[in-house]
Design a protein around this motif. Structure first.
Motif, PDB file in Angstrom:
ATOM      1  N   UNK A   1      36.694  14.247 -10.204  1.00 56.62           N
ATOM      2  CA  UNK A   1      37.407  15.219  -9.374  1.00 56.62           C
ATOM      3  C   UNK A   1      37.737  16.459 -10.191  1.00 56.62           C
ATOM      4  N   UNK A   2      38.213  16.269 -11.418  1.00 61.40           N
ATOM      5  CA  UNK A   2      38.591  17.423 -12.247  1.00 61.40           C
ATOM      6  C   UNK A   2      37.378  18.291 -12.575  1.00 61.40           C
ATOM      7  N   UNK A   3      36.223  17.656 -12.797  1.00 64.00           N
ATOM      8  CA  UNK A   3      35.002  18.425 -13.077  1.00 64.00           C
ATOM      9  C   UNK A   3      34.645  19.293 -11.880  1.00 64.00           C
ATOM     10  N   UNK A   4      34.701  18.718 -10.686  1.00 61.40           N
ATOM     11  CA  UNK A   4      34.343  19.491  -9.486  1.00 61.40           C
ATOM     12  C   UNK A   4      35.374  20.578  -9.194  1.00 61.40           C
ATOM     13  N   UNK A   5      36.645  20.300  -9.450  1.00 61.63           N
ATOM     14  CA  UNK A   5      37.667  21.342  -9.287  1.00 61.63           C
ATOM     15  C   UNK A   5      37.361  22.526 -10.204  1.00 61.63           C
ATOM     16  N   UNK A   6      36.981  22.222 -11.452  1.00 61.36           N
ATOM     17  CA  UNK A   6      36.611  23.290 -12.388  1.00 61.36           C
ATOM     18  C   UNK A   6      35.374  24.038 -11.931  1.00 61.36           C
ATOM     19  N   UNK A   7      34.389  23.305 -11.406  1.00 55.72           N
ATOM     20  CA  UNK A   7      33.171  23.951 -10.901  1.00 55.72           C
ATOM     21  C   UNK A   7      33.485  24.883  -9.731  1.00 55.72           C
ATOM     22  N   UNK A   8      34.361  24.428  -8.834  1.00 62.70           N
ATOM     23  CA  UNK A   8      34.760  25.268  -7.701  1.00 62.70           C
ATOM     24  C   UNK A   8      35.475  26.525  -8.214  1.00 62.70           C
TER      25      UNK A   8
ATOM     26  N   UNK B   1      35.687  32.377  -9.479  1.00 61.68           N
ATOM     27  CA  UNK B   1      35.796  33.368 -10.556  1.00 61.68           C
ATOM     28  C   UNK B   1      34.595  34.313 -10.519  1.00 61.68           C
ATOM     29  N   UNK B   2      33.392  33.756 -10.374  1.00 64.43           N
ATOM     30  CA  UNK B   2      32.186  34.583 -10.332  1.00 64.43           C
ATOM     31  C   UNK B   2      32.170  35.518  -9.126  1.00 64.43           C
ATOM     32  N   UNK B   3      32.835  35.109  -8.053  1.00 65.91           N
ATOM     33  CA  UNK B   3      32.915  35.941  -6.854  1.00 65.91           C
ATOM     34  C   UNK B   3      34.103  36.905  -6.904  1.00 65.91           C
ATOM     35  N   UNK B   4      34.808  36.911  -8.027  1.00 67.20           N
ATOM     36  CA  UNK B   4      35.993  37.762  -8.232  1.00 67.20           C
ATOM     37  C   UNK B   4      37.124  37.412  -7.257  1.00 67.20           C
ATOM     38  N   UNK B   5      37.154  36.170  -6.784  1.00 62.74           N
ATOM     39  CA  UNK B   5      38.262  35.682  -5.957  1.00 62.74           C
ATOM     40  C   UNK B   5      39.219  34.973  -6.918  1.00 62.74           C
ATOM     41  N   UNK B   6      39.958  35.779  -7.665  1.00 60.59           N
ATOM     42  CA  UNK B   6      40.763  35.256  -8.763  1.00 60.59           C
ATOM     43  C   UNK B   6      41.910  34.349  -8.332  1.00 60.59           C
ATOM     44  N   UNK B   7      42.607  34.627  -7.211  1.00 64.08           N
ATOM     45  CA  UNK B   7      43.661  33.680  -6.801  1.00 64.08           C
ATOM     46  C   UNK B   7      43.110  32.277  -6.526  1.00 64.08           C
ATOM     47  N   UNK B   8      41.959  32.206  -5.833  1.00 65.05           N
ATOM     48  CA  UNK B   8      41.361  30.887  -5.555  1.00 65.05           C
ATOM     49  C   UNK B   8      40.870  30.235  -6.847  1.00 65.05           C
ATOM     50  N   UNK B   9      40.274  31.031  -7.733  1.00 56.84           N
ATOM     51  CA  UNK B   9      39.799  30.491  -9.015  1.00 56.84           C
ATOM     52  C   UNK B   9      40.961  29.861  -9.771  1.00 56.84           C
ATOM     53  N   UNK B  10      42.072  30.588  -9.856  1.00 59.66           N
ATOM     54  CA  UNK B  10      43.237  30.065 -10.574  1.00 59.66           C
ATOM     55  C   UNK B  10      43.785  28.801  -9.914  1.00 59.66           C
TER      56      UNK B  10
ATOM     57  N   UNK C   1      41.267  22.274 -23.088  1.00 59.44           N
ATOM     58  CA  UNK C   1      41.048  23.547 -23.794  1.00 59.44           C
ATOM     59  C   UNK C   1      40.102  24.454 -23.003  1.00 59.44           C
ATOM     60  N   UNK C   2      39.030  23.867 -22.475  1.00 62.73           N
ATOM     61  CA  UNK C   2      38.080  24.630 -21.676  1.00 62.73           C
ATOM     62  C   UNK C   2      38.754  25.210 -20.446  1.00 62.73           C
ATOM     63  N   UNK C   3      39.579  24.399 -19.804  1.00 61.57           N
ATOM     64  CA  UNK C   3      40.300  24.853 -18.599  1.00 61.57           C
ATOM     65  C   UNK C   3      41.256  25.980 -18.923  1.00 61.57           C
ATOM     66  N   UNK C   4      41.993  25.831 -20.012  1.00 61.72           N
ATOM     67  CA  UNK C   4      42.918  26.896 -20.414  1.00 61.72           C
ATOM     68  C   UNK C   4      42.166  28.190 -20.712  1.00 61.72           C
ATOM     69  N   UNK C   5      40.988  28.070 -21.302  1.00 61.30           N
ATOM     70  CA  UNK C   5      40.156  29.252 -21.552  1.00 61.30           C
ATOM     71  C   UNK C   5      39.726  29.920 -20.264  1.00 61.30           C
ATOM     72  N   UNK C   6      39.355  29.106 -19.262  1.00 60.39           N
ATOM     73  CA  UNK C   6      38.976  29.664 -17.958  1.00 60.39           C
ATOM     74  C   UNK C   6      40.158  30.382 -17.301  1.00 60.39           C
ATOM     75  N   UNK C   7      41.313  29.766 -17.384  1.00 57.68           N
ATOM     76  CA  UNK C   7      42.514  30.386 -16.802  1.00 57.68           C
ATOM     77  C   UNK C   7      42.807  31.701 -17.512  1.00 57.68           C
ATOM     78  N   UNK C   8      42.697  31.688 -18.830  1.00 60.23           N
ATOM     79  CA  UNK C   8      42.934  32.900 -19.607  1.00 60.23           C
ATOM     80  C   UNK C   8      41.959  34.015 -19.261  1.00 60.23           C
ATOM     81  N   UNK C   9      40.701  33.660 -19.053  1.00 61.41           N
ATOM     82  CA  UNK C   9      39.692  34.684 -18.751  1.00 61.41           C
ATOM     83  C   UNK C   9      39.910  35.300 -17.366  1.00 61.41           C
ATOM     84  N   UNK C  10      40.450  34.494 -16.426  1.00 57.74           N
ATOM     85  CA  UNK C  10      40.760  35.034 -15.087  1.00 57.74           C
ATOM     86  C   UNK C  10      41.966  35.975 -15.192  1.00 57.74           C
TER      87      UNK C  10
END
Length: 194
Positions: free
Chosen positions: A144-151, A156-165, A185-194
């Motif tokens: 589930x966590x992997x798919x949540x990250x994929x979503x 993020x790629x669509x610049x829909x930052x609220x949904x990405x976060x 760590x990977x997740x925190x990096x994704x959050x930081x990049x958004x």
């Protein structure tokens, strides 16, 4: 006869493992060689579990090589078999991989117009969501966590930052529960990049 069958099954599993090792080291030609040997052995034995595993491995190699039509073909064949076997783990894995192919196409193919790109991203989301729901049915927080990250990545790629976060934070919550530090760590990096 049983000993012959067990020997072939063992060989097929070895081929799949060797193919995976070659895949991880970027030797895609060798990976395909082993995966096709596993597929042939599985077909000779009429062992659907081995056939599905080999098809999924072949699809992964073609995905990495950017041959998206071939990758999808092999993933859909594997998915069909795992549906017949009612193997929810396999179904979830193949659905997630299909989502990755659609996402990769949207990101990497040149000269895509916005409509085509959005269509590919939507397909990726659809498959990630199906994979996530099966993970929830199985009680598999990691899946589930992997798919949540994929979503989250798609948004993020669509610049829909609220949904990405939103999805990144949901994934982070599960990953903290699981204690998977590399994924946290990977997740925190994704959050930081958004």
């Amino acid at each position: 006869l049983s000993e012959i069958k067990n020997w072939k099954k063992g060989m097929a599993k070895c081929y799949i493992r060797l193919g995976w090792e070659k895949y991880l080291h970027g030797d895609f030609a060798k990976a395909l060689d082993f995966d096709f040997k596993a597929l042939k052995t599985g077909e000779e034995m009429q062992n659907k579990k081995i056939i599905s595993a080999a098809l999924g491995s072949i699809g992964s190699v073609y995905k990495e090589e950017g041959d998206y039509p071939k990758a999808l073909g092999y993933f859909f064949r594997a998915l069909k078999i795992d549906k017949e076997l009612e193997n929810k783990y396999g179904i979830s894995r193949h659905l997630g991989n299909i989502g990755i192919v659609y996402k990769d196409q949207a990101e990497r193919q040149q000269n895509l117009n916005k409509t085509k790109k959005d269509s590919l991203y939507q397909k990726a989301l659809d498959y990630y969501i199906m994979a996530m729901k099966i993970g929830e049915e199985l009680g598999d927080k990691n899946r589930v966590s992997i798919q949540l990250g994929n979503i989250g990545n798609v948004y993020k790629n669509q610049a829909n930052y609220p949904m990405a976060l939103d999805y990144y934070f949901k994934a982070l919550k599960l990953r903290r529960e699981l204690g998977t530090k590399d994924l946290i760590a990977s997740n925190l990096g994704n959050i930081g990049s958004v």
